[in-house]
Design an enzyme around this catalytic site. Sequence first.
Site, short mmCIF file in Angstrom:
data_model
loop_
_atom_site.label_atom_id
_atom_site.label_comp_id
_atom_site.label_asym_id
_atom_site.label_seq_id
_atom_site.Cartn_x
_atom_site.Cartn_y
_atom_site.Cartn_z
N ALA A 64 0.76 -1.11 0.07
CA ALA A 64 -0.10 0.13 0.09
C ALA A 64 0.73 1.02 0.02
O ALA A 64 2.18 1.07 0.32
CB ALA A 64 -0.86 0.07 1.13
N LYS A 65 0.38 2.32 -0.50
CA LYS A 65 1.10 3.62 -0.50
C LYS A 65 1.53 3.93 0.96
O LYS A 65 2.78 4.26 0.90
CB LYS A 65 0.01 4.79 -0.83
CG LYS A 65 0.58 5.38 -2.13
CD LYS A 65 -0.02 6.64 -2.26
CE LYS A 65 -1.47 6.43 -2.42
NZ LYS A 65 -2.18 7.48 -2.60
N ARG A 66 0.88 3.49 1.87
CA ARG A 66 1.32 3.86 3.51
C ARG A 66 2.45 3.22 3.84
O ARG A 66 3.19 3.83 4.60
CB ARG A 66 -0.05 3.78 4.46
CG ARG A 66 -0.28 2.38 4.80
CD ARG A 66 -1.70 2.22 5.68
NE ARG A 66 -2.48 1.56 5.05
CZ ARG A 66 -2.44 0.15 4.88
NH1 ARG A 66 -1.29 -0.33 5.14
NH2 ARG A 66 -3.41 -0.61 4.26
N ASN A 67 2.60 1.91 3.15
CA ASN A 67 3.90 1.43 3.58
C ASN A 67 4.92 1.46 2.72
O ASN A 67 5.92 0.60 2.41
CB ASN A 67 3.63 -0.18 4.34
CG ASN A 67 3.06 -1.00 3.27
OD1 ASN A 67 3.10 -0.68 2.00
ND2 ASN A 67 2.65 -2.30 3.54
N GLY A 68 4.94 2.41 1.88
CA GLY A 68 6.04 2.97 0.89
C GLY A 68 6.29 1.96 -0.18
O GLY A 68 7.49 2.13 -0.73
#
Length: 299
Positions: free
Chosen positions: A260-264
């Site tokens: 996901a975007k949140r985990n880079g």
Amino acid sequence: MTARGEAESQTGAVVTRFAPSPTGALHAGHALAAIESHDRARAAGGRWLLRIEDIDGGRSRPEHVAGILTDLKWLGLHWDGEVLFQSARMALYRAALDRLRGMGLVYPCFCTRADIAREVAASASAPHGVDGVVYPGTCRAIPADVAAARLGEPHAWRIDMAKAVDRVGPLDWVDGLAGRVRADPLAQGDVVLARKDAGTSYHLAVTVDDAAQGVTHVVRGIDLFAATHVHRLLQALLDLPVPAWRHHPLLLGPDGQRLAKRNGAPTLAALRDAGVEGKAFADDLRQGRLPIGFALANA
Ligand code: GLU
């Protein structure tokens, strides 16, 4: 169903689709979903369709649509026919909701997120389903005349799941990996069929469109397995054809979490800009040659 969809089901040709939401840039997890659905169709000499799931007017962006088209071409994946945009099909979703309303199976829900959180916090258990915490059913208890008088207030429409399940009886579906699965929509609770802000929901729009596009095999990530309980039920209620499903494993990043975007997770655009060759990258994913630290998991 469109004329083309009918023709395809009559000839028995395989039709799959990739159905991204244009709310962000695609990463390797999306690439895997696109490849899985694409290759399933191509291996059978079938058709692979592209559907842009842009019912969320607030979060969908034209630049993400453009990015999706560029990314797919970069991966060497070429869709058949026109791209379908859900935002252009709201009248169809409304008609499906009207049918369900005519059967007495939906009710307006005036709850805010805070109302639901409060209600759930006060109850002994908080089961989770595909949309997060299962709705505690608060607005189901509002008498019809009182609810009708409140329709000027912001409201969603929810399915009365117990009533709907009673109406159609036991259902099952066939999953290419899990085999025959007994549908358990009740465990998902009274899911939203029309959001306050969108006039439809993921569940209703997907069900209507998979039928309209003549999709014979729904190939998507296992994170959406629980949604299939709901979609199978909606197909039964709306007299729609029943496809087969294949819920494929998900790509996990080095932190063991879904990309996901949140985990880079790097976007496909970033890989492209870094000089990675798209078709070779797609072949690596096909053959399970994953970037270091990545893994496939049925979670
Ligand atoms: N639009 C959904 C997503 O981006 C996928 C829908 C589906 O494959 O059924 O997660």
